[in-house]
Scaffold this active site. Sequence first.
Site, PDB file in Angstrom:
ATOM      1  N   GLN A   1     -15.369   6.674 -10.816  1.00 51.98           N
ATOM      2  CA  GLN A   1     -13.944   6.628 -10.494  1.00 51.98           C
ATOM      3  C   GLN A   1     -13.233   7.870 -11.019  1.00 51.98           C
ATOM      4  O   GLN A   1     -12.439   8.497 -10.323  1.00 51.98           O
ATOM      5  CB  GLN A   1     -13.322   5.364 -11.110  1.00 51.98           C
ATOM      6  CG  GLN A   1     -11.907   5.096 -10.651  1.00 51.98           C
ATOM      7  CD  GLN A   1     -11.858   4.851  -9.160  1.00 51.98           C
ATOM      8  OE1 GLN A   1     -12.713   4.184  -8.593  1.00 51.98           O
ATOM      9  NE2 GLN A   1     -10.877   5.432  -8.497  1.00 51.98           N
TER      10      GLN A   1
ATOM     11  N   HIS B   1     -13.182  11.368  -9.166  1.00 54.24           N
ATOM     12  CA  HIS B   1     -12.405  11.559  -7.931  1.00 54.24           C
ATOM     13  C   HIS B   1     -11.263  12.542  -8.138  1.00 54.24           C
ATOM     14  O   HIS B   1     -10.981  13.384  -7.300  1.00 54.24           O
ATOM     15  CB  HIS B   1     -11.800  10.234  -7.466  1.00 54.24           C
ATOM     16  CG  HIS B   1     -12.650   9.505  -6.484  1.00 54.24           C
ATOM     17  ND1 HIS B   1     -12.944  10.002  -5.253  1.00 54.24           N
ATOM     18  CD2 HIS B   1     -13.270   8.298  -6.546  1.00 54.24           C
ATOM     19  CE1 HIS B   1     -13.711   9.152  -4.589  1.00 54.24           C
ATOM     20  NE2 HIS B   1     -13.927   8.108  -5.357  1.00 54.24           N
TER      21      HIS B   1
ATOM     22  N   GLU C   1      -7.247  -1.509  -7.484  1.00 51.39           N
ATOM     23  CA  GLU C   1      -7.804  -1.181  -6.175  1.00 51.39           C
ATOM     24  C   GLU C   1      -9.250  -1.690  -6.076  1.00 51.39           C
ATOM     25  O   GLU C   1      -9.622  -2.362  -5.130  1.00 51.39           O
ATOM     26  CB  GLU C   1      -7.771   0.348  -6.011  1.00 51.39           C
ATOM     27  CG  GLU C   1      -8.289   0.835  -4.677  1.00 51.39           C
ATOM     28  CD  GLU C   1      -8.429   2.360  -4.655  1.00 51.39           C
ATOM     29  OE1 GLU C   1      -8.294   2.989  -5.735  1.00 51.39           O
ATOM     30  OE2 GLU C   1      -8.680   2.913  -3.579  1.00 51.39           O
ATOM     31  N   HIS C   2     -10.066  -1.351  -7.094  1.00 51.88           N
ATOM     32  CA  HIS C   2     -11.457  -1.799  -7.161  1.00 51.88           C
ATOM     33  C   HIS C   2     -11.646  -2.670  -8.394  1.00 51.88           C
ATOM     34  O   HIS C   2     -11.251  -2.270  -9.486  1.00 51.88           O
ATOM     35  CB  HIS C   2     -12.423  -0.609  -7.296  1.00 51.88           C
ATOM     36  CG  HIS C   2     -12.251   0.457  -6.258  1.00 51.88           C
ATOM     37  ND1 HIS C   2     -11.619   1.657  -6.539  1.00 51.88           N
ATOM     38  CD2 HIS C   2     -12.623   0.515  -4.959  1.00 51.88           C
ATOM     39  CE1 HIS C   2     -11.632   2.409  -5.438  1.00 51.88           C
ATOM     40  NE2 HIS C   2     -12.223   1.744  -4.473  1.00 51.88           N
TER      41      HIS C   2
ATOM     42  N   ASP D   1     -18.061   2.615  -1.453  1.00 51.06           N
ATOM     43  CA  ASP D   1     -17.460   3.837  -0.888  1.00 51.06           C
ATOM     44  C   ASP D   1     -18.184   4.299   0.367  1.00 51.06           C
ATOM     45  O   ASP D   1     -17.624   5.031   1.172  1.00 51.06           O
ATOM     46  CB  ASP D   1     -17.516   4.978  -1.920  1.00 51.06           C
ATOM     47  CG  ASP D   1     -16.453   4.821  -2.989  1.00 51.06           C
ATOM     48  OD1 ASP D   1     -15.475   4.077  -2.737  1.00 51.06           O
ATOM     49  OD2 ASP D   1     -16.595   5.430  -4.063  1.00 51.06           O
TER      50      ASP D   1
ATOM     51  N   GLU E   1      26.311 -19.935  14.767  1.00 50.31           N
ATOM     52  CA  GLU E   1      26.207 -18.512  14.451  1.00 50.31           C
ATOM     53  C   GLU E   1      27.178 -17.674  15.282  1.00 50.31           C
ATOM     54  O   GLU E   1      27.144 -16.441  15.211  1.00 50.31           O
ATOM     55  CB  GLU E   1      24.748 -18.034  14.648  1.00 50.31           C
ATOM     56  CG  GLU E   1      23.787 -18.684  13.654  1.00 50.31           C
ATOM     57  CD  GLU E   1      22.356 -18.149  13.725  1.00 50.31           C
ATOM     58  OE1 GLU E   1      22.047 -17.337  14.626  1.00 50.31           O
ATOM     59  OE2 GLU E   1      21.534 -18.549  12.868  1.00 50.31           O
TER      60      GLU E   1
ATOM     61  N   HIS F   1      24.172 -16.845  23.883  1.00 45.98           N
ATOM     62  CA  HIS F   1      22.905 -17.504  23.544  1.00 45.98           C
ATOM     63  C   HIS F   1      22.967 -18.973  23.957  1.00 45.98           C
ATOM     64  O   HIS F   1      22.072 -19.492  24.627  1.00 45.98           O
ATOM     65  CB  HIS F   1      22.641 -17.438  22.025  1.00 45.98           C
ATOM     66  CG  HIS F   1      22.108 -16.124  21.549  1.00 45.98           C
ATOM     67  ND1 HIS F   1      22.836 -14.956  21.602  1.00 45.98           N
ATOM     68  CD2 HIS F   1      20.911 -15.789  20.988  1.00 45.98           C
ATOM     69  CE1 HIS F   1      22.099 -13.960  21.096  1.00 45.98           C
ATOM     70  NE2 HIS F   1      20.931 -14.449  20.725  1.00 45.98           N
TER      71      HIS F   1
END
Lengths: 436, 436
Positions: free
Chosen positions: B259, B262, B327-328, B361, B415, B420
């Site tokens: 890790q 990177h 993340e991991h 990966d 409303e 409508h």
Amino acid sequence: MPLHLSTAQPDFEQRFLDMLSMKREDAADVNEAVSAIIADVRERGDEALLDLTGRFDRLQLAPGGIAFSKAEIAAETAKVSPEDRAALALAAERIRAYHARQIPEDMEWTDPEGATLGWRWTPVSAAGLYVPGGQASYPSSVLMNAIPARVAGVERLVICVPTPDGIVNPLVLLAAELAGVDEIYRIGGAQAIAAMAYGTETIRPVDKITGPGNAYVAAAKRHVFGRVGIDMIAGPSEVLIIAEGEQNPEWLALDLLAQAEHDADAQSILVTPDDALARAVVAEVERILPTLPRAAVAGASWRDYGTVIVTRDLDEAAKLSDRVAPEHLELCVSDPEALSRKTRHAGAIFLGGWTPEAVGDYVSGPNHVLPTARSARFSSGLSVMDFLKRTTMARLTPEALGAIGPAAVRLAASEGLSAHGLSVAARIRALNRGGA
Amino acid sequence: MPLHLSTAQPDFEQRFLDMLSMKREDAADVNEAVSAIIADVRERGDEALLDLTGRFDRLQLAPGGIAFSKAEIAAETAKVSPEDRAALALAAERIRAYHARQIPEDMEWTDPEGATLGWRWTPVSAAGLYVPGGQASYPSSVLMNAIPARVAGVERLVICVPTPDGIVNPLVLLAAELAGVDEIYRIGGAQAIAAMAYGTETIRPVDKITGPGNAYVAAAKRHVFGRVGIDMIAGPSEVLIIAEGEQNPEWLALDLLAQAEHDADAQSILVTPDDALARAVVAEVERILPTLPRAAVAGASWRDYGTVIVTRDLDEAAKLSDRVAPEHLELCVSDPEALSRKTRHAGAIFLGGWTPEAVGDYVSGPNHVLPTARSARFSSGLSVMDFLKRTTMARLTPEALGAIGPAAVRLAASEGLSAHGLSVAARIRALNRGGA
């Protein structure tokens, strides 16, 4: 008068492209003001909320008054008529039933190499829903945002709704109650978004914020994106109706006007191979328009953005619709299923003359938070999935690592990531030696 | 030295919060430069691309040279060794098999009131994938972005990859070929994002843009968001490993270093109830670190952001992991399935000591594009779903409209949206009269 086009016109392509690229919204640049508000809420918490609510909503709250109490909610919701309550309950139940079918399944399988793979869905822990105050304070939007969150399994569901001058919409509180909302705060604007994203003494932060709002709210959502998840940034709304000759012109005119009355920036488009129908619908629109309470808004939308396109046939109509990628697509034709299969890009499709778009706004069940401004080319309406996230899972046996690991070592080397390769190679060496 | 924490420390909570809120990235403000580049490409098209590529990539292209020709692609991919080709093909096949299972099903049902409801998934028509040039030009990322798009059914798949000084990575072109990419352009930076979003003479616009990139690319993606869809904006990457005492310290150290290598902003966290294991792993990291080709990068990451936390037990480790939302997440424990059920927030989970993150990966099958910087609390990794969108469908019979329409009329009135209500009421009147 709306824009009249025909695909038989020699300059049709250019006029259609001009229509597609019409800018319907002047986004005021409120970024600086919003940055300052967010910084203030992060710095001073509740105290900032009280000051900003005094300034923007003309309402002096005490710190203990930021949240609606159970007693206040009960007192307000008691004001709702039994008929409105029943209508809201019917809508809630149908929206819940539709969204319950959206819950995706977890998956797990083992492949021939011995890798057990899959994924698992889990809900966001806490979600915050922004509800505008005043004119655009729609109880239906509370249901459409809160129910999918609840169905997804979100544990803590928070609403922020401003009450300018202290005016509360009891139907909004009732909708929150029906949807199972846990906490309701009477704050709005960028300060409400900041409070939900970063937290204050009173309001714990959430993980995801959804719901419509004005330019300040939209800018604040963009600003906090990344810190929390957000839904789409809503743009002006549109409907495209494809209709055949035998359809009722009054119904079609009302459907076009239902879209137009939302907002002067809304757009209503009729596409038909029948020139006589096109003229009849336009005449009906002109007849009904002055009778509407919101004639000024609907009239401005129809005048500035209303569009009627006469095509050679329905196939051509479907092709043009795909280029518009409308938020709402009504297929008022004899075989709407067949025509629906010829379109790919639309937020929601309403099939046949008995399915006016307005039932979709309230009670049919699907969500009314839909991709606007041509974004149906690449995005979807709000759903249970917006409140879930997927975790991928992998478990390798030693043999599986032995089988596929060498390819990872090779690719890591080609990318110059040596520790990646070593982390796999060390295990393969152990495997070849017979264990860890 | 990495940060050493123990949940037994009296000030642990504050130190853990400090670790969570560490800012790992200095985002340079490149917004002005990016706005100018995008405006230039919108204004001058290909001519702007040629000028900007000359300036940033030191490469003079002719207009006809923006795209790689089939012959150029064939000549480059022929340079790839059979071993690398086989590894890439294995990865592509496993990624394809995993993602094929993600295709969601269309749904349709008719409810007791007579409303036929459901939804339909359709692919985005055209997708563009950005691939960085130079050091971070990873063929594995081409597979991870392009294969899900192809599996989703995207018709037109485009890659932009800069070739600074004319240097091409043959593996990137081979990965594109294996993934079934249709067009490859040798442009990069904000100009590539602008070209894919708005189109030029050579490059037709796409509907969705994915893929990693530097600060310019990220800012450009934010800028064009709304015009096209984008994937997440990737932040610095992280791994959290929960390990028990019997695990191999060398393997864990290599996983932490994989890790760390990177990026100097990457973060590696070890959480274990076993103090002796923690010390052994740190010693292994210190031993291996100087031997790595990327020792400078990995060392900076480990020194600045590496973290070791000793907990009371595995349950406490799982709770801390959920607060990190990594993340991991590697679960190097004897019963990883049981522990995985105690965590909710992670991009990807790697179960057991034989599943190093590095296989994920490249070759295990799940996507390696995952939510970073704690965003696994509210978002998911890249998947087939990112290249699909959902259109909701509704068709009411006259009787269904008669049953649920009155509630819509009621809510529209509450409303203040009268057209409508009228659009539904006109049809109900006709129904009561016996037809349209």
